[in-house]
Design an enzyme around this catalytic site. Structure first.
Site, PDB file in Angstrom:
ATOM      1  N   SER A  31      28.670 -26.797  10.623  1.00 37.55           N
ATOM      2  CA  SER A  31      28.621 -27.280   9.225  1.00 37.55           C
ATOM      3  C   SER A  31      29.720 -28.280   8.917  1.00 37.55           C
ATOM      4  CB  SER A  31      28.801 -26.112   8.247  1.00 37.55           C
ATOM      5  OG  SER A  31      27.746 -25.208   8.356  1.00 37.55           O
ATOM      6  N   HIS A  62      23.643 -29.850   7.965  1.00 37.78           N
ATOM      7  CA  HIS A  62      23.196 -29.834   9.355  1.00 37.78           C
ATOM      8  C   HIS A  62      22.089 -30.867   9.473  1.00 37.78           C
ATOM      9  CE1 HIS A  62      25.012 -26.116  11.108  1.00 37.78           C
ATOM     10  NE2 HIS A  62      25.275 -25.928   9.837  1.00 37.78           N
ATOM     11  N   HIS A  84      20.028 -21.221  12.316  1.00 40.24           N
ATOM     12  CA  HIS A  84      20.666 -19.917  12.218  1.00 40.24           C
ATOM     13  C   HIS A  84      19.625 -18.816  12.002  1.00 40.24           C
ATOM     14  CE1 HIS A  84      23.439 -23.036  10.746  1.00 40.24           C
ATOM     15  NE2 HIS A  84      24.430 -22.290  11.206  1.00 40.24           N
ATOM     16  N   TYR A  86      19.900 -16.542   9.779  1.00 37.72           N
ATOM     17  CA  TYR A  86      19.710 -16.301   8.339  1.00 37.72           C
ATOM     18  C   TYR A  86      18.673 -17.242   7.718  1.00 37.72           C
ATOM     19  CZ  TYR A  86      23.084 -20.159   7.669  1.00 37.72           C
ATOM     20  OH  TYR A  86      23.741 -21.355   7.716  1.00 37.72           O
ATOM     21  N   GLU A  87      18.323 -18.312   8.425  1.00 32.27           N
ATOM     22  CA  GLU A  87      17.279 -19.203   7.915  1.00 32.27           C
ATOM     23  C   GLU A  87      15.886 -18.609   8.129  1.00 32.27           C
ATOM     24  OE1 GLU A  87      17.984 -23.565   8.872  1.00 32.27           O
ATOM     25  OE2 GLU A  87      19.519 -22.634  10.107  1.00 32.27           O
ATOM     26  N   ALA A 114      31.965 -23.602  11.609  1.00 36.69           N
ATOM     27  CA  ALA A 114      32.811 -23.374  10.452  1.00 36.69           C
ATOM     28  C   ALA A 114      33.020 -21.864  10.379  1.00 36.69           C
ATOM     29  CB  ALA A 114      32.100 -23.861   9.192  1.00 36.69           C
ATOM     30  N   MET A 218      28.736 -17.155  11.181  1.00 38.75           N
ATOM     31  CA  MET A 218      27.314 -16.773  11.258  1.00 38.75           C
ATOM     32  C   MET A 218      26.571 -17.474  12.388  1.00 38.75           C
ATOM     33  SD  MET A 218      26.554 -17.001   7.161  1.00 38.75           S
ATOM     34  CE  MET A 218      27.717 -16.288   5.970  1.00 38.75           C
ATOM     35  N   SER A 219      27.300 -17.938  13.394  1.00 36.56           N
ATOM     36  CA  SER A 219      26.615 -18.670  14.477  1.00 36.56           C
ATOM     37  C   SER A 219      27.305 -18.402  15.811  1.00 36.56           C
ATOM     38  CB  SER A 219      26.623 -20.175  14.170  1.00 36.56           C
ATOM     39  OG  SER A 219      27.926 -20.690  14.257  1.00 36.56           O
ATOM     40  N   ASN A 242      37.723 -21.735   5.168  1.00 35.82           N
ATOM     41  CA  ASN A 242      38.117 -20.919   3.999  1.00 35.82           C
ATOM     42  C   ASN A 242      38.820 -19.676   4.510  1.00 35.82           C
ATOM     43  OD1 ASN A 242      35.109 -20.348   4.801  1.00 35.82           O
ATOM     44  ND2 ASN A 242      35.888 -18.436   3.949  1.00 35.82           N
ATOM     45  N   HIS A 254      29.257 -22.415  -0.078  1.00 32.16           N
ATOM     46  CA  HIS A 254      28.890 -23.326   1.007  1.00 32.16           C
ATOM     47  C   HIS A 254      29.534 -24.696   0.805  1.00 32.16           C
ATOM     48  CE1 HIS A 254      26.712 -25.082   4.313  1.00 32.16           C
ATOM     49  NE2 HIS A 254      26.208 -26.012   3.535  1.00 32.16           N
TER      50      HIS A 254
HETATM   51  N1  HPA Z   1      32.190 -15.937   6.459  1.00 30.31           N
HETATM   52  C1  HPA Z   1      31.136 -16.120   7.273  1.00 30.31           C
HETATM   53  N2  HPA Z   1      30.780 -17.314   7.721  1.00 30.31           N
HETATM   54  C2  HPA Z   1      31.529 -18.365   7.375  1.00 30.31           C
HETATM   55  C3  HPA Z   1      32.638 -18.249   6.518  1.00 30.31           C
HETATM   56  C4  HPA Z   1      32.986 -16.960   6.051  1.00 30.31           C
HETATM   57  O1  HPA Z   1      33.962 -16.764   5.309  1.00 30.31           O
HETATM   58  N3  HPA Z   1      33.160 -19.497   6.378  1.00 30.31           N
HETATM   59  C5  HPA Z   1      32.380 -20.334   7.102  1.00 30.31           C
HETATM   60  N4  HPA Z   1      31.400 -19.660   7.707  1.00 30.31           N
END
Ligand code: HPA
Length: 285
Positions: A31, A62, A84, A86-87, A114, A218-219, A242, A254
């Site tokens: 991302s 993406h 992903h 989750y998609e 990310a 998440m990847s 973050n 996001h």
């Molecule tokens: N959690 C999960 N996935 C992420 C995060 C997070 O804080 N930041 C970027 N991808």
């Protein structure tokens, strides 16, 4: 048509577009990290939509294309965007692109993502190399019959295989050297993968910290597992976009993740441009 045949067809299609290049290095951009693709020279871009059987990314940030060209003078294939779980994609769909990289003859992959920072002292915008991972996605992409033909490298394609060095120590060492030459220190950490798409709760993050996680995302983990099944070497690189839930003051979004990615993508591009020739020089043909 079997999954293996679909992978082979996608790889054959791509080979026809590569102007005779045979990339040994594959890179997946996470991302907000897409800019690296712009540092390729003599590049050919192939939208995922045009590749047979290839899954399409639905997430903002993406872009969904493969760029093949020279990175720091060595042939590389860069995936700008990934899909992903989750998609709504199945484990086989999520890892299809990685299988295609294996079929193309790639020997090492650099998986970027990310991630939320869990360990104390991590700062937004920092790049961290993965030393290991924890799979809490709740699934493994290799569940199902073992397809031995995915063992593109010697000794690979096994039903059961070792994950002690999921992330290549020698690639990590090269990455650290390249980062130092670029003027920054590259730390390492343990990436814990969840399925998402909701971010974690503070209690989950406290639990993950207790389990030894440095980063959460998440990847990447499914791709690493499949790459190792094929015998490819893996370097994982997280951009801390973050602080994980409960550790920072801002609400997670996001947009925040994407914006932080944009801030580091130039640094990441510099790192990868320096790193690619170093990796190419240690990969045996
Ligand atoms: N959690 C999960 N996935 C992420 C995060 C997070 O804080 N930041 C970027 N991808």
């Amino acid at each position: 048509m079997t999954y293996f045949e679909q992978v082979t067809e996608a790889a054959l299609f791509l080979r026809g577009k590569l102007n005779g290049l045979s990339p040994r290095i594959g890179i997946v951009l996470g991302s907000g990290l897409g800019a690296v693709a712009e540092s390729l020279t003599d590049a050919v871009a192939i939208p995922y939509a045009g590749i047979p059987h290839f899954p399409q990314s639905t997430v903002e940030g993406h872009s969904g294309r493969m760029v093949v060209g020279l990175l720091g003078g060595v042939p590389a294939v860069v995936m700008q965007g990934r899909v992903h779980f989750y998609e709504g994609y199945s484990p086989l769909e999520v890892t299809f692109p990685m299988r295609v990289l294996g079929a193309l003859g790639v020997k090492a992959v650099i998986l970027t993502n990310a991630a939320g920072g869990i360990a104390e002292g991590l700062q937004v915008g920092q790049l961290v190399a993965l030393s290991d991972h924890i799979n809490l996605m709740g699934w493994n992409p290799l569940v199902g019959p073992n397809e031995k033909r995915f063992g593109y490298r010697p000794g690979a394609g096994l039903r059961f295989f070792d994950m002690t060095e999921a992330y290549s120590k020698r690639l990590l060492a090269l990455a650290r050297e390249a980062a130092a030459e670029e003027g920054f220190a590259l730390g390492d950490g343990v990436y814990l993968a969840v399925s998402g798409p909701s971010f974690e709760t503070p209690a989950e993050i406290r639990a993950f910290r207790g389990m030894g996680a440095t980063l959460v995302g998440m990847s990447t983990v499914p791709e690493t597992i499949v790459a190792r099944h094929m015998g490819l070497e893996v370097l994982g690189l997280s951009c801390v976009t973050n602080l994980a839930a409960g550790l920072g003051t801002a609400e997670l979004s996001h947009e925040e993740v994407f914006a932080a990615g944009r801030q580091v993508e130039q640094r990441l591009a510099g790192l990868l441009k320096r790193l690619a020739p170093a990796i190419a020089s240690i990969l045996k043909s």
